[in-house]
Design a protein around this motif. Structure first.
Motif, PDB file in Angstrom:
ATOM      1  N   THR A  19       0.798  -1.113  -0.001  1.00 23.64           N
ATOM      2  CA  THR A  19       0.124  -0.056  -0.047  1.00 23.64           C
ATOM      3  C   THR A  19       0.685   1.210  -0.068  1.00 23.64           C
ATOM      4  N   GLY A  20       2.116   1.240  -0.058  1.00 21.20           N
ATOM      5  CA  GLY A  20       3.007   2.335  -0.241  1.00 21.20           C
ATOM      6  C   GLY A  20       2.688   3.150  -1.412  1.00 21.20           C
ATOM      7  N   ALA A  21       1.967   2.551  -2.375  1.00 20.10           N
ATOM      8  CA  ALA A  21       1.493   3.150  -3.632  1.00 20.10           C
ATOM      9  C   ALA A  21       0.664   4.378  -3.296  1.00 20.10           C
TER      10      ALA A  21
ATOM     11  N   LYS B 158      -8.974  -1.350  -5.827  1.00 22.18           N
ATOM     12  CA  LYS B 158     -10.485  -0.439  -6.190  1.00 22.18           C
ATOM     13  C   LYS B 158     -10.188   0.815  -5.556  1.00 22.18           C
ATOM     14  N   GLN B 159      -9.900   0.796  -4.277  1.00 24.21           N
ATOM     15  CA  GLN B 159      -9.683   2.061  -3.568  1.00 24.21           C
ATOM     16  C   GLN B 159      -8.573   3.195  -4.250  1.00 24.21           C
ATOM     17  N   LEU B 160      -7.517   2.569  -4.415  1.00 23.07           N
ATOM     18  CA  LEU B 160      -6.385   3.400  -5.437  1.00 23.07           C
ATOM     19  C   LEU B 160      -6.948   3.943  -6.596  1.00 23.07           C
ATOM     20  N   ALA B 161      -7.783   2.933  -7.386  1.00 13.29           N
ATOM     21  CA  ALA B 161      -8.397   3.751  -8.642  1.00 13.29           C
ATOM     22  C   ALA B 161      -9.419   4.691  -8.350  1.00 13.29           C
ATOM     23  N   ALA B 162     -10.025   4.517  -7.539  1.00  7.95           N
ATOM     24  CA  ALA B 162     -11.117   5.395  -7.176  1.00  7.95           C
ATOM     25  C   ALA B 162     -10.698   6.597  -6.737  1.00  7.95           C
ATOM     26  N   LEU B 163      -9.847   6.731  -5.722  1.00  9.90           N
ATOM     27  CA  LEU B 163      -9.116   7.873  -5.255  1.00  9.90           C
ATOM     28  C   LEU B 163      -8.277   8.654  -6.298  1.00  9.90           C
ATOM     29  N   TYR B 164      -7.652   7.878  -7.130  1.00  9.16           N
ATOM     30  CA  TYR B 164      -6.795   8.665  -8.040  1.00  9.16           C
ATOM     31  C   TYR B 164      -7.162   7.927  -9.397  1.00  9.16           C
ATOM     32  N   PRO B 165      -8.274   8.408 -10.155  1.00  7.39           N
ATOM     33  CA  PRO B 165      -8.549   7.962 -11.397  1.00  7.39           C
ATOM     34  C   PRO B 165      -7.415   8.141 -12.453  1.00  7.39           C
TER      35      PRO B 165
ATOM     36  N   VAL C 247      -4.367   7.185 -12.219  1.00 11.30           N
ATOM     37  CA  VAL C 247      -3.520   6.018 -12.024  1.00 11.30           C
ATOM     38  C   VAL C 247      -4.250   4.848 -13.002  1.00 11.30           C
ATOM     39  N   ARG C 248      -3.405   4.184 -13.739  1.00 15.19           N
ATOM     40  CA  ARG C 248      -3.908   3.187 -14.317  1.00 15.19           C
ATOM     41  C   ARG C 248      -3.546   1.784 -13.569  1.00 15.19           C
ATOM     42  N   VAL C 249      -4.471   1.641 -12.692  1.00 14.64           N
ATOM     43  CA  VAL C 249      -4.042   0.275 -11.497  1.00 14.64           C
ATOM     44  C   VAL C 249      -4.312  -0.883 -12.074  1.00 14.64           C
ATOM     45  N   GLN C 250      -3.153  -1.765 -11.987  1.00 17.17           N
ATOM     46  CA  GLN C 250      -3.191  -3.210 -12.607  1.00 17.17           C
ATOM     47  C   GLN C 250      -3.450  -4.119 -11.574  1.00 17.17           C
TER      48      GLN C 250
ATOM     49  N   LEU D  29       2.821   7.481  -2.938  1.00 12.19           N
ATOM     50  CA  LEU D  29       3.198   8.089  -4.231  1.00 12.19           C
ATOM     51  C   LEU D  29       1.966   8.838  -4.813  1.00 12.19           C
ATOM     52  N   ALA D  30       0.838   8.112  -4.846  1.00  6.97           N
ATOM     53  CA  ALA D  30      -0.239   8.561  -5.715  1.00  6.97           C
ATOM     54  C   ALA D  30      -0.544   9.815  -5.153  1.00  6.97           C
ATOM     55  N   ALA D  31      -0.856  10.008  -3.739  1.00  7.26           N
ATOM     56  CA  ALA D  31      -1.445  10.961  -3.019  1.00  7.26           C
ATOM     57  C   ALA D  31      -0.571  12.259  -3.639  1.00  7.26           C
ATOM     58  N   ILE D  32       0.742  12.282  -3.840  1.00  9.67           N
ATOM     59  CA  ILE D  32       1.473  13.562  -4.321  1.00  9.67           C
ATOM     60  C   ILE D  32       1.302  13.510  -5.915  1.00  9.67           C
ATOM     61  N   GLY D  33       0.633  12.602  -6.427  1.00  7.66           N
ATOM     62  CA  GLY D  33       0.623  12.745  -7.811  1.00  7.66           C
ATOM     63  C   GLY D  33       1.834  12.091  -8.761  1.00  7.66           C
ATOM     64  N   LEU D  34       2.760  11.432  -8.053  1.00  8.15           N
ATOM     65  CA  LEU D  34       3.896  10.457  -8.726  1.00  8.15           C
ATOM     66  C   LEU D  34       3.398   9.466  -9.459  1.00  8.15           C
ATOM     67  N   LEU D  35       2.273   9.072  -9.423  1.00 12.02           N
ATOM     68  CA  LEU D  35       1.672   7.978 -10.189  1.00 12.02           C
ATOM     69  C   LEU D  35       0.658   8.324 -11.283  1.00 12.02           C
ATOM     70  N   ASP D  36       0.544   9.656 -11.381  1.00 11.21           N
ATOM     71  CA  ASP D  36      -0.404  10.193 -12.358  1.00 11.21           C
ATOM     72  C   ASP D  36       0.062   9.501 -14.075  1.00 11.21           C
ATOM     73  N   GLY D  37      -0.937   8.915 -14.322  1.00 12.76           N
ATOM     74  CA  GLY D  37      -0.973   8.410 -15.903  1.00 12.76           C
ATOM     75  C   GLY D  37      -0.217   7.258 -15.679  1.00 12.76           C
ATOM     76  N   ARG D  38       0.405   6.702 -14.879  1.00 10.55           N
ATOM     77  CA  ARG D  38       1.425   5.436 -14.742  1.00 10.55           C
ATOM     78  C   ARG D  38       0.607   4.506 -14.623  1.00 10.55           C
ATOM     79  N   ARG D  39       1.007   3.311 -15.088  1.00 10.79           N
ATOM     80  CA  ARG D  39       0.613   1.900 -14.693  1.00 10.79           C
ATOM     81  C   ARG D  39       1.176   1.685 -13.214  1.00 10.79           C
ATOM     82  N   ALA D  40       0.477   1.106 -12.467  1.00  9.95           N
ATOM     83  CA  ALA D  40       0.910   0.766 -11.086  1.00  9.95           C
ATOM     84  C   ALA D  40      -0.083  -0.110 -10.366  1.00  9.95           C
ATOM     85  N   THR D  41       0.437  -0.918  -9.294  1.00  3.74           N
ATOM     86  CA  THR D  41      -0.429  -1.720  -8.486  1.00  3.74           C
ATOM     87  C   THR D  41      -0.042  -1.505  -7.032  1.00  3.74           C
TER      88      THR D  41
END
Lengths: 225, 225
Positions: free
Chosen positions: A113-115, A137-144, A146-149, A118-130
């Motif tokens: 869940t360290g992701a 589901k929560q990561l994808a919902a909070l940070y749309p 982020v391309r969650v895999q 990173l997502a909270a400060i925008g470092l995963l914007d537009g990125r594929r991540a898991t």
């Protein structure tokens, strides 16, 4: 030529100890068996000093203010249960330090869940991540953006590495060593740590396997004699 | 009724961090998801204070002189590479403390090469036990009365639990939770940590699988997209 890799783990109160120690043991083992590689592994935190993990065991850390990102080769943010994770996401000392990452040549990423940090400060914007299967589901919902895999054990997007739940940090660290120093070394480490060099399948298949084990309780014979 | 289990990990300079953190995360996860169970997990060492692992990361410990064995439910000695392991085997403070174990009701055992520390003071005499695959022959040669089981992921002989290499400490800890609190809880923990509830096979089969992966390099597809 001796190659040195400096690895920093960003930890915080309540972090999952295995998220750090799994990958750390992979890197340390690489350094112990390969003459040409040295890994320098450190834990860093907002304040420095003693930081307590969710298991109750504490590790020693350096303060982020005293560690230059430019000196790191790899920076990994570890995961935690929801409450300590939320506190880490809200910690300005942590986020300020991490926002410097894209300006360095360091590879960076997260375990479990360290992701979210990173997502909270925008470092995963537009990125594929898991992240951990329970958090995808929560990561994808909070940070749309982020391309969650959700099915991967880990994901690499350019130099951003994110792993799924807890022990998948070990799989990811093995892949990092493999990229840097080859398959032979990565396989030697896996054998010494008694883990798969490549775990077959993905996170959701793995969970399905566990479901099958749970359902067919006793179908797998116990190795206890 | 709330049940509390106090777990002590005996560590020393140069110990394998994953030998402690793997089982610790299993126990801590048990405590976090089951209302009726609390695990209190501590690291102990000869002197107490900061103890450096082989990965370079340090953990905080209590001195063995300040911890009563009679208050522990489970005591596990962790492993290390040869040199730090030899120093731990020769440390009188450690061996004196551990020799009190059979007089308590505590379950005890080891992870990885921690078995050498127990064997050196006679605690494995006449017992079935295991250790890291790379150390099994040496353990049997040094301590011929120990009935070394090189193929097991872990071995239980009465209340003495010994695990094979590094990550098999996780398999063993899951079996301990299963024994104390049932299969359902153990399986939930495995799913959360993304590990097998029961790893199929044994240590040597596992090594053979890794050999196969090494030989058929690339036969297993990488999950990196």
């Amino acid at each position: 030529m001796l190659k040195t890799r400096r690895i920093l783990f960003l930890v915080y109160d309540g972090f999952q100890l295995l998220d750090m120690s799994g990958p750390a043991s992979v890197f340390a083992t690489a350094g112990s068996i390969a003459n040409e590689v040295t890994y320098k592994i450190e834990a860093v935190s907002a304040k420095g000093g003693e930081v307590r993990s969710s298991a109750g065991l504490s590790v020693m850390t350096k303060a982020v203010g005293k560690v230059r990102l430019s000196e790191a080769d790899t920076v990994l943010v570890v995961g935690a249960p929801e409450r300590p994770l939320s506190r880490a996401m809200a910690d300005k000392r942590v986020s300020t330090w991490l926002t410097g990452l894209p300006d360095t040549s360091a590879h960076f990423g997260s375990v479990c869940t360290g992701a979210f940090v990173l997502a909270a400060i925008g470092l995963l914007d537009g990125r594929r991540a898991t992240t951990h299967w329970a958090g995808c589901k929560q990561l994808a919902a909070l940070y749309p953006t982020v391309r969650v895999q959700p099915d991967a054990l880990y994901v690499v997007d350019d130099d951003i590495w994110t792993s799924a739940g807890v022990t998948t940090g070990i799989d990811m660290a093995l892949a990092m060593v493999k990229r840097d120093f080859g398959t032979t070394l990565a396989n030697q480490i896996a054998k010494l740590l008694v883990v798969y060099a490549h775990r077959p399948g993905n996170q959701s298949q793995f969970s399905a396997l566990l479901d099958a084990q749970t359902t067919a309780n006793g179908a797998f014979s116990d190795v206890v004699a």
